[in-house]
Design a protein around this motif. Structure first.
Motif, short mmCIF file in Angstrom:
data_model
loop_
_atom_site.label_atom_id
_atom_site.label_comp_id
_atom_site.label_asym_id
_atom_site.label_seq_id
_atom_site.Cartn_x
_atom_site.Cartn_y
_atom_site.Cartn_z
N CYS A 130 7.18 6.92 2.44
CA CYS A 130 6.04 7.63 1.91
C CYS A 130 5.10 6.82 0.96
O CYS A 130 3.95 7.25 0.73
N ASP A 131 5.52 5.62 0.49
CA ASP A 131 4.77 5.06 -0.60
C ASP A 131 3.99 4.16 0.31
O ASP A 131 3.31 3.23 -0.58
N GLU A 132 3.93 3.82 1.51
CA GLU A 132 3.42 2.92 2.16
C GLU A 132 1.74 3.26 2.25
O GLU A 132 1.47 4.36 2.61
N PRO A 133 0.90 2.35 1.70
CA PRO A 133 -0.59 2.78 1.84
C PRO A 133 -1.27 2.82 3.20
O PRO A 133 -1.84 3.58 3.52
N GLU A 134 -0.79 2.08 4.00
CA GLU A 134 -1.13 1.99 5.39
C GLU A 134 0.04 1.71 6.33
O GLU A 134 0.39 0.77 6.76
N PRO A 135 0.76 2.77 6.72
CA PRO A 135 1.83 2.80 7.56
C PRO A 135 1.43 2.34 9.04
O PRO A 135 0.34 2.54 9.44
N LEU B 294 4.11 2.27 14.24
CA LEU B 294 5.55 2.47 14.59
C LEU B 294 5.96 3.65 13.61
O LEU B 294 6.28 4.67 13.82
N LEU B 295 5.62 3.44 12.22
CA LEU B 295 6.00 4.30 11.13
C LEU B 295 5.29 5.74 11.45
O LEU B 295 5.82 6.97 11.21
N GLN B 296 4.16 5.57 11.92
CA GLN B 296 3.25 6.92 12.23
C GLN B 296 3.80 7.49 13.33
O GLN B 296 3.94 8.91 13.29
N LYS B 297 4.21 6.91 14.26
CA LYS B 297 4.80 7.70 15.30
C LYS B 297 6.01 8.06 14.82
O LYS B 297 6.23 9.40 15.33
N ILE B 298 7.02 7.62 14.04
CA ILE B 298 8.23 8.08 13.74
C ILE B 298 8.00 9.45 12.90
O ILE B 298 8.67 10.34 13.12
N THR B 299 7.00 9.45 11.89
CA THR B 299 6.95 10.60 11.03
C THR B 299 6.24 11.67 11.61
O THR B 299 6.25 12.56 11.12
#
Length: 345
Positions: free
Chosen positions: A332-337, A340-345
């Motif tokens: 959640c603290d990633e400024p620019e996910p 891969l993280l975008q896909k997972i979330t």
């Protein structure tokens, strides 16, 4: 006779197995799977039967893993397959293997192999899945600090028309990193000698800077560049990999995985998770040497794949909950996910 090894649990066939209260792996049958997965299994069985019919095969099936057992059993009882096996003339052993049992191989950082490091850290060549981009600016008079400079076309690893480059790539795949880097220096020295370039052979450890200084000798000699372009691309790939910040992290991964393999037999999973917990840091707390969120996901997949069956209990639940909280906060603290993280979330 023939032997086929099939990996049936591809992307659509990687469901989570039923959890506590549901059937255990030994009890999983086609009827216990979700409707969409049942349809996918039946379609796969039909395709396999058509393939074996075209090959004239009478197969004997073996299964490793819960989903593989379901597919093998479905193929064994499939009516058209029974008819085919009665008339087929060629025998075959078919081994079905669940992909979930092979995740360690996909996420592990295996030993001391230069080829694997090059393929992992350098950016992918556009339009290709297995080749990488090699920055060729070093061989030009262009001066730029932009690592993503797109004025000069990138090099790559595939050099089918250069025997020296092909031999060097074989070394990258088959030798330890230290020996492979020495091979890169040897090939470079031989090429420079053939072109009468003023090369000074030095002994001892090979450094990226040393390889780079040898490469510079070719820069203003167009004939030498043309004659040894394939070799120079592989050596540049080596230099860029050895200097890449991801390479030191690779070594950290490898050290952690080896330590995990040594301790996992003695330690329970909760204690291993508790060791991991302080290493999960949010974006503002991380340095370049710390693990990212994606790195932790890879480590967790490796850990759970290596451990196999895990004894559940309150201690494990508590440890997993803490890791989940830390990981969710970090994501959640990633400024620019990342994608891969975008896909997972």
């Amino acid at each position: 006779s023939a032997e086929l090894c099939l990996l049936p649990a591809l992307a659509p066939l990687l469901p989570p197995l039923p959890g506590p209260g549901g059937p255990g792996p030994a009890e999983v049958g086609l009827g216990t799977l979700p409707a969409e997965l049942r349809a996918a299994v039946r379609a796969l069985v039909g395709d396999l039967d058509a393939l074996f019919a075209a090959l004239g095969l009478r197969e004997e099936s073996f299964a490793v893993g819960a989903l593989s057992r379901v597919i093998a059993a479905e193929l064994a009882s499939y009516a058209p397959a029974k008819n085919r096996r009665r008339i087929a003339t060629n025998k075959a052993s078919v081994v079905f293997v669940d992909r979930t049992l092979d995740l360690v191989g996909a996420v592990g950082h295996h030993g001391d192999n230069l080829a694997e490091k090059i393929l992992s850290v350098l950016p992918k060549l556009p339009g290709h899945k297995t080749d990488v981009m090699v920055n060729m600016v070093e061989l030009t008079a262009l001066q730029t600090t932009d690592e993503t400079c797109s004025i000069i076309a990138p090099g790559c690893l595939a050099q089918p028309n250069d025997p020296a480059a092909k031999a060097l790539w074989e070394s990258f795949m088959n030798l330890k990193q230290k020996e492979a880097v020495m091979e890169a220096r040897r090939h470079l020295v031989e090429a420079a000698s053939r072109e009468n370039l003023p090369i000074k052979m030095s002994m001892g450890e090979v450094t990226p800077e040393q390889l780079n200084s040898y490469i510079q000798l070719f820069r203003n000699n167009l004939k030498a560049l043309e004659n040894h372009c394939g070799l120079l691309q592989l050596v540049l790939a080596t230099v860029q990999t050895l200097k890449h910040p991801q390479t030191s992290k690779w070594d950290n991964f490898l050290a952690f995985e080896r330590l995990l393999l040594q301790t996992i037999g003695e330690s329970e999973m909760p204690s291993v998770l508790n060791q991991l917990l302080p290493m999960i840091k949010s974006y503002n707390e991380r340095t370049k040497d710390d693990y990212t969120c994606e790195d932790f996901l890879v480590l967790l997949v490796y850990m759970y794949s290596v451990v196999g069956e895990i004894k559940s209990g309150k201690e494990l639940d508590a440890a997993e909950e803490e890791v989940k909280k830390a990981l969710v906060k970090a994501i959640c603290d990633e400024p620019e996910p990342s994608p891969l993280l975008q896909k997972i979330t």
